[in-house]
Write a protein that holds these residues in place. Structure first.
Motif, PDB file in Angstrom:
ATOM      1  N   ALA A 189      -9.155   0.725   3.197  1.00  6.40           N
ATOM      2  CA  ALA A 189      -9.205   1.422   4.489  1.00  6.40           C
ATOM      3  C   ALA A 189     -10.551   2.107   4.720  1.00  6.40           C
ATOM      4  O   ALA A 189     -11.209   1.849   5.750  1.00  6.40           O
ATOM      5  CB  ALA A 189      -8.040   2.407   4.605  1.00  6.40           C
ATOM      6  N   PRO A 233      -3.313   4.897   6.492  1.00  7.26           N
ATOM      7  CA  PRO A 233      -4.377   3.888   6.327  1.00  7.26           C
ATOM      8  C   PRO A 233      -3.984   2.515   6.857  1.00  7.26           C
ATOM      9  O   PRO A 233      -4.849   1.737   7.286  1.00  7.26           O
ATOM     10  CB  PRO A 233      -4.581   3.844   4.796  1.00  7.26           C
ATOM     11  CG  PRO A 233      -4.144   5.182   4.315  1.00  7.26           C
ATOM     12  CD  PRO A 233      -2.985   5.555   5.203  1.00  7.26           C
ATOM     13  N   ASN A 234      -2.686   2.233   6.857  1.00 10.79           N
ATOM     14  CA  ASN A 234      -2.230   0.937   7.365  1.00 10.79           C
ATOM     15  C   ASN A 234      -2.490   0.774   8.852  1.00 10.79           C
ATOM     16  O   ASN A 234      -2.620  -0.351   9.348  1.00 10.79           O
ATOM     17  CB  ASN A 234      -0.741   0.754   7.089  1.00 10.79           C
ATOM     18  CG  ASN A 234      -0.450   0.500   5.626  1.00 10.79           C
ATOM     19  OD1 ASN A 234      -1.371   0.296   4.835  1.00 10.79           O
ATOM     20  ND2 ASN A 234       0.815   0.505   5.258  1.00 10.79           N
ATOM     21  N   SER A 250     -11.066   9.563   4.714  1.00 12.95           N
ATOM     22  CA  SER A 250     -11.292   8.822   3.469  1.00 12.95           C
ATOM     23  C   SER A 250     -11.110   9.701   2.235  1.00 12.95           C
ATOM     24  O   SER A 250     -10.762   9.197   1.153  1.00 12.95           O
ATOM     25  CB  SER A 250     -12.695   8.207   3.467  1.00 12.95           C
ATOM     26  OG  SER A 250     -12.823   7.264   4.513  1.00 12.95           O
ATOM     27  N   SER A 266       0.815  -1.208   0.000  1.00 17.23           N
ATOM     28  CA  SER A 266       0.000   0.000   0.000  1.00 17.23           C
ATOM     29  C   SER A 266       0.853   1.264   0.000  1.00 17.23           C
ATOM     30  O   SER A 266       0.501   2.264  -0.621  1.00 17.23           O
ATOM     31  CB  SER A 266      -0.961  -0.002   1.197  1.00 17.23           C
ATOM     32  OG  SER A 266      -0.262   0.180   2.411  1.00 17.23           O
ATOM     33  N   CYS A 299      -7.774   9.106   1.074  1.00 19.71           N
ATOM     34  CA  CYS A 299      -7.599   7.845   0.343  1.00 19.71           C
ATOM     35  C   CYS A 299      -8.034   7.997  -1.113  1.00 19.71           C
ATOM     36  O   CYS A 299      -7.398   7.458  -2.028  1.00 19.71           O
ATOM     37  CB  CYS A 299      -8.395   6.728   1.016  1.00 19.71           C
ATOM     38  SG  CYS A 299      -7.785   6.280   2.660  1.00 19.71           S
ATOM     39  N   PHE A 351      -5.131   1.648  10.399  1.00 20.89           N
ATOM     40  CA  PHE A 351      -6.494   1.117  10.481  1.00 20.89           C
ATOM     41  C   PHE A 351      -6.551  -0.325   9.968  1.00 20.89           C
ATOM     42  O   PHE A 351      -7.167  -1.188  10.584  1.00 20.89           O
ATOM     43  CB  PHE A 351      -7.451   1.993   9.658  1.00 20.89           C
ATOM     44  CG  PHE A 351      -7.763   3.310  10.292  1.00 20.89           C
ATOM     45  CD1 PHE A 351      -8.780   3.425  11.228  1.00 20.89           C
ATOM     46  CD2 PHE A 351      -7.038   4.446   9.962  1.00 20.89           C
ATOM     47  CE1 PHE A 351      -9.069   4.645  11.829  1.00 20.89           C
ATOM     48  CE2 PHE A 351      -7.322   5.668  10.544  1.00 20.89           C
ATOM     49  CZ  PHE A 351      -8.338   5.775  11.481  1.00 20.89           C
ATOM     50  N   LEU A 352      -5.901  -0.565   8.826  1.00 24.57           N
ATOM     51  CA  LEU A 352      -6.002  -1.884   8.198  1.00 24.57           C
ATOM     52  C   LEU A 352      -5.384  -2.991   9.036  1.00 24.57           C
ATOM     53  O   LEU A 352      -5.957  -4.076   9.162  1.00 24.57           O
ATOM     54  CB  LEU A 352      -5.331  -1.848   6.819  1.00 24.57           C
ATOM     55  CG  LEU A 352      -6.130  -1.232   5.675  1.00 24.57           C
ATOM     56  CD1 LEU A 352      -5.321  -1.283   4.384  1.00 24.57           C
ATOM     57  CD2 LEU A 352      -7.462  -1.948   5.476  1.00 24.57           C
ATOM     58  N   THR A 382      -4.424  10.335  12.630  1.00 17.46           N
ATOM     59  CA  THR A 382      -4.332   8.898  12.874  1.00 17.46           C
ATOM     60  C   THR A 382      -3.256   8.564  13.901  1.00 17.46           C
ATOM     61  O   THR A 382      -3.437   7.660  14.728  1.00 17.46           O
ATOM     62  CB  THR A 382      -4.046   8.156  11.559  1.00 17.46           C
ATOM     63  OG1 THR A 382      -4.980   8.586  10.570  1.00 17.46           O
ATOM     64  CG2 THR A 382      -4.173   6.653  11.742  1.00 17.46           C
TER      65      THR A 382
END
Length: 424
Positions: free
Chosen positions: A306, A209-210, A101, A31, A104, A212-213, A370
């Motif tokens: 994500a 985002p990672n 988002s 990602s 993203c 969260f993922l 984040t």
């Protein structure tokens, strides 16, 4: 389910045994390893030779620790988005997840544009233009992204190992100065310009985002209690080693070939491929550009996963477990991210503008929010119980927060102005 102990040197795991225990970290690495990362690594080699290899190692370590915290949150507590819903309430958490988002989607805009531009250059299709291929890239990402986690993991892992081999091949053919390489792993002769690029390397590797993922997807690997933490950390070690070595290979190739040839800066992410072709032969350009295209496409699926996890988790209730909602958010997000030709047309942003500015936007907006949320979560006794962060991990997490705040403070105004006024 059969398992294999990779610490046993006499045991060589089969492919199926490998995927039973490992692979998630390579999805996370895929990602962040997009066209922006390739461009930044190439720029580091062109502008500063081997002197920023230490920043690659630092970025890998920072990414490893950040993902470790996210994974432990998922193993011992809950996903980061669910934590936000619990602490902030559904309405505020959903608003925050939607705000994140947007970043993203912005990432996906630059990735579809990068793939489209790369295809045009690689196949000499300038008469057609990159725009149709950007739309097709989004369509392909939609098809891949709804296949399910296991299928996507196998695709991402195969592509990351392919990237590793491709860039090692180019770096090896570049005949690098091994002594100069060795000195590059020690920070020396730092300047404001080199430090800014070092921060960029760190920022692209610690991809928000990672956070969260990883906390969401540990369940897919069956990592649910303390006994799974060593396996999780071995997985991270494998993934970030592949990502780090691949980045080093790109820096080395640029430092060994482009810098001595007189290149002082790169105009586009395609420039390194063209320059390598003039010195090493056409095969080098093909390998480099195919790798760049694969890296860009590789990033789209996990980045847009994500929001598909974050928004339903923030809404809570039955929505959080609905596969239909997940697919709807994912497909809608990728569809919006496929509209990079319209962004080019109406905002006047070039492909290279998008490649630089949209990841920078995420560094300014997404990373600070984040990083603070993750810090809060891994230190919350109600969620983590006895597994809250110790002072050493909090020190690293604090460094991530300071990096995020510094990036937002130093680049925020410039990034927003550039996006709204037609790029650089």
């Amino acid at each position: 389910m059969s398992t294999v102990d990779l610490t046993d040197s006499a045991s060589i795991p089969s492919i199926s045994e490998f995927f039973q225990k490992y692979g998630l970290a390579l999805v996370m690495v895929a990602s962040y390893f997009g066209s922006g990362s390739v461009f930044i690594a190439s720029s580091a080699g062109v502008r500063y030779g081997y002197t920023l290899l230490w920043a690659v190692v630092g970025a890998v370590l920072l990414g490893f620790v950040a993902q470790d915290m996210s994974a432990r949150l998922g193993i011992h507590g809950e996903s980061l988005a669910a934590f936000a819903q619990e602490k902030l309430g559904s309405k505020l958490a959903t608003a925050v997840m939607v705000l994140l988002s947007i970043g993203c989607v912005a990432w996906t805009l630059e990735l579809t544009a990068a793939v489209g531009k790369g295809i045009v250059v690689l196949l000499d299709l300038q008469a057609i233009g990159w725009e149709p291929f950007a739309y097709l890239t989004g369509l392909a990402a939609i098809v891949v992204g709804v296949l399910g986690y296991d299928a996507v993991e196998k695709i991402m892992v195969a592509m990351m190992f392919g990237l590793l081999l491709a860039y090692l091949l180019v770096a090896g053919a570049s005949s690098p100065d091994l002594t100069a390489m060795a000195t590059g792993f020690v920070p020396t002769g730092l300047s404001p310009g080199s430090m800014a690029l070092a921060v960029s390397i760190l920022g692209t590797t610690a991809l928000w985002p990672n956070f969260f993922l990883e906390s969401q997807l540990v369940e897919k690997k069956g990592w649910t209690d303390r006994s799974d933490v060593p396996t999780m950390r071995r997985d991270l070690a494998i993934g970030y080693a592949v990502g780090g070595v691949t980045t080093i290979a790109i820096v080395v190739a640029a430092a060994a070939v482009l810098r001595p040839a007189g290149y002082e800066q790169l105009q586009t992410f395609i420039t390194p491929g063209k320059a390598l072709a003039s010195i090493l032969g056409e095969w080098a350009m093909v390998v480099f550009l195919v790798g760049t295209l694969a890296a860009a496409f590789n990033s789209i699926v996990p980045i847009m996963w994500a929001p598909a996890y974050m928004i339903p988790e923030a809404l809570g209730g039955d929505v959080a477990d609905s596969s239909r909602v997940f697919k709807a958010v994912y497909v809608g997000g990728v569809a919006l991210g496929s509209l990079s030709p319209l962004v080019h047309q109406y905002l006047g942003l070039s492909v290279i503008d998008m490649i630089i500015l949209f990841p920078a936007y995420n560094g300014v907006v997404g990373l600070p929010i984040t990083a603070l949320l993750l810090f809060w979560a891994v230190n919350d006794d109600e969620v983590m119980g006895e597994y809250t962060n110790g002072w050493k991990l909090n020190l690293v997490n604090s460094a991530l927060i300071l990096l995020a705040i510094y990036s937002a403070w130093s680049a925020g105004q410039f990034v927003f102005d550039a996006i709204l006024t037609g790029g650089f």
